[in-house]
Design an enzyme around this catalytic site. Sequence first.
Site, PDB file in Angstrom:
ATOM      1  N   GLN A 155       5.260  -8.858 -18.094  1.00  0.00           N
ATOM      2  CA  GLN A 155       4.445  -9.658 -17.180  1.00  0.00           C
ATOM      3  C   GLN A 155       2.996  -9.757 -17.644  1.00  0.00           C
ATOM      4  O   GLN A 155       2.152 -10.293 -16.944  1.00  0.00           O
ATOM      5  CB  GLN A 155       4.520  -9.061 -15.766  1.00  0.00           C
ATOM      6  CG  GLN A 155       5.931  -9.129 -15.185  1.00  0.00           C
ATOM      7  CD  GLN A 155       6.090  -8.351 -13.888  1.00  0.00           C
ATOM      8  OE1 GLN A 155       5.183  -7.632 -13.454  1.00  0.00           O
ATOM      9  NE2 GLN A 155       7.242  -8.476 -13.267  1.00  0.00           N
ATOM     10  N   HIS A 219       3.709  -5.292 -13.466  1.00  0.00           N
ATOM     11  CA  HIS A 219       2.812  -5.089 -12.315  1.00  0.00           C
ATOM     12  C   HIS A 219       1.357  -4.843 -12.715  1.00  0.00           C
ATOM     13  O   HIS A 219       0.816  -3.751 -12.521  1.00  0.00           O
ATOM     14  CB  HIS A 219       3.323  -3.936 -11.439  1.00  0.00           C
ATOM     15  CG  HIS A 219       4.624  -4.266 -10.763  1.00  0.00           C
ATOM     16  ND1 HIS A 219       5.114  -3.540  -9.725  1.00  0.00           N
ATOM     17  CD2 HIS A 219       5.515  -5.273 -10.975  1.00  0.00           C
ATOM     18  CE1 HIS A 219       6.269  -4.068  -9.327  1.00  0.00           C
ATOM     19  NE2 HIS A 219       6.528  -5.124 -10.084  1.00  0.00           N
ATOM     20  N   GLU A 315       4.530  -8.994   1.173  1.00  0.00           N
ATOM     21  CA  GLU A 315       3.606  -8.861   2.301  1.00  0.00           C
ATOM     22  C   GLU A 315       2.396  -9.789   2.216  1.00  0.00           C
ATOM     23  O   GLU A 315       1.888 -10.056   1.133  1.00  0.00           O
ATOM     24  CB  GLU A 315       3.057  -7.420   2.358  1.00  0.00           C
ATOM     25  CG  GLU A 315       4.105  -6.360   2.618  1.00  0.00           C
ATOM     26  CD  GLU A 315       3.504  -4.951   2.669  1.00  0.00           C
ATOM     27  OE1 GLU A 315       2.272  -4.808   2.477  1.00  0.00           O
ATOM     28  OE2 GLU A 315       4.270  -4.007   2.920  1.00  0.00           O
ATOM     29  N   TYR A 325      -2.479   0.658   2.623  1.00  0.00           N
ATOM     30  CA  TYR A 325      -1.432  -0.301   2.995  1.00  0.00           C
ATOM     31  C   TYR A 325      -0.016   0.239   2.772  1.00  0.00           C
ATOM     32  O   TYR A 325       0.957  -0.481   2.935  1.00  0.00           O
ATOM     33  CB  TYR A 325      -1.705  -1.652   2.314  1.00  0.00           C
ATOM     34  CG  TYR A 325      -2.971  -2.250   2.910  1.00  0.00           C
ATOM     35  CD1 TYR A 325      -2.917  -3.141   3.979  1.00  0.00           C
ATOM     36  CD2 TYR A 325      -4.234  -1.814   2.496  1.00  0.00           C
ATOM     37  CE1 TYR A 325      -4.067  -3.609   4.589  1.00  0.00           C
ATOM     38  CE2 TYR A 325      -5.401  -2.286   3.092  1.00  0.00           C
ATOM     39  CZ  TYR A 325      -5.309  -3.178   4.140  1.00  0.00           C
ATOM     40  OH  TYR A 325      -6.447  -3.629   4.760  1.00  0.00           O
ATOM     41  N   TYR A 336      15.593  -2.791  -5.944  1.00  0.00           N
ATOM     42  CA  TYR A 336      16.494  -3.819  -6.462  1.00  0.00           C
ATOM     43  C   TYR A 336      17.897  -3.279  -6.718  1.00  0.00           C
ATOM     44  O   TYR A 336      18.856  -4.037  -6.804  1.00  0.00           O
ATOM     45  CB  TYR A 336      15.901  -4.470  -7.716  1.00  0.00           C
ATOM     46  CG  TYR A 336      14.954  -5.589  -7.328  1.00  0.00           C
ATOM     47  CD1 TYR A 336      15.416  -6.896  -7.202  1.00  0.00           C
ATOM     48  CD2 TYR A 336      13.622  -5.331  -7.025  1.00  0.00           C
ATOM     49  CE1 TYR A 336      14.572  -7.911  -6.805  1.00  0.00           C
ATOM     50  CE2 TYR A 336      12.774  -6.335  -6.628  1.00  0.00           C
ATOM     51  CZ  TYR A 336      13.248  -7.624  -6.521  1.00  0.00           C
ATOM     52  OH  TYR A 336      12.408  -8.623  -6.112  1.00  0.00           O
TER      53      TYR A 336
HETATM   54 CA   LIG Z   1       2.536  -2.331   2.761  1.00  0.00          CA
END
Ligand SMILES: [Ca+2]
Length: 446
Positions: A155, A219, A315, A325, A336
């Site tokens: 990525q 990521h 989210e 969070y 997955y």
């Molecule tokens: Ca969260």
Amino acid sequence: MTKVSWSRLLFFTMLIFILALAACGNDEASDEEVTDEPDVTTEEPAEEDAETEEPADEGAGESTDGEPAETEPKVTEFEPAFPEQTRAPAVETETELTEEVVVDGLGVLWGMAEFEPNRLLVTQRDTAELLIVNLNEFAVSEPIEGTPEVNNSGQGGLLDVAVAPDFDDSRLVFLTFSQDVEGGTVTAVGKGVLSEDEASLEDFEVIFQATPAYEGDLHYGGRIIFDEDGNLFLTTGERSDDPIRERAQDLDAYLGKVIHITQDGEPVDTNPFIEDEDALDGIYSYGHRNIQGIDFHPETGDLWIVEFGPQAGDELNIVEPGNNYGWPIVSYGIEYTGELINDGISEHEAQGFIEPRYYWDPTSAPSGSSFYDNDAIPEWENNLFIGGLVSSYIARVVIEGDTIVGEERLLTDKGERFRDILVTEDGALIASTDGGSIYKITAAGE
Ligand SMILES: [Ca+2]
């Protein structure tokens, strides 16, 4: 055979054909969800699979009677913390729209910034090219010289682009990218000066590295946006793998964070952990997974981020300084592999974390996002538009205060992975894709 039985035979033959098609489509869709997220470089299968989802998506857009925009079954057993937290009612744009393809075939177009009216700086992730796209002339420039070396596996690559608020004078361009360093790779931010002839980025220097480095290619987060003081918010990812992802909870690591820095890469002196000797001063919020979208609400000024979830559990969060969070301790998604995350705790608030304002189940794979801060299409004002990768639609999210009250899915018939979203000064909605296209959506007749 009589006429009647011929038509019955035809009917059942078609029914079987349609059912077979539907079954096939579902299988491919779930394969895609399993395989896509860890490695979004598998463009072609994803695009092919996305096309099989068209009929379902088109049907979803037509319902405006309180039925949710999402019509697929949930993949998890979790219940939302409040009713508006997922599956908002479907809404439908009434304005007649015109869609144009400005350019195509350019590869993964990860980030965009409008540096002059109707002229965009655009990043190509894998080739690390920085391009200028002219929205009026449907033209693309040669690659700009002087961009940084990137690690483009997985990525990684050249990620976001933003221009300084005083760009007209300073000509400063900020880039994010995945950088090779000792011990692995990091999400890095750098800046350079766009030459007057627009052929090169001069004096490029790295101003910030989201340490620690890690040997992985997933990521990176990588979105940047300027605040009204001219400082930068940078989003990162937690580098995906277990156990490195647990560093999202650690205040001595820049992984899985929103970071707030000056244009020189220094922590902003009002940051929440400045006084905490054990915490990194650049951290603004933490407990994030892989933040792929960030923008300020045009009216409230709230900073909304789009966080790529595991399987389901993508989210929308409002970011406030010092808040946690919850990732990877709590999530509305699952692994997955189908396994639960941390024994399957979804409630954020009950565990002392901030609840997402919204989540998607099944996954929407949300990417770049932008609020519509223009009156060219009045019914879109202050709506949030989010590119969808696996889902291959643009989500339009209607927000009242901090509550999601409606969702629409746009461009569902393109089979494209929508990577980034931008609203021009003129009020055009611009979307870039992994297939290398840039779409321009305006009110018909404009
Ligand atoms: Ca969260």
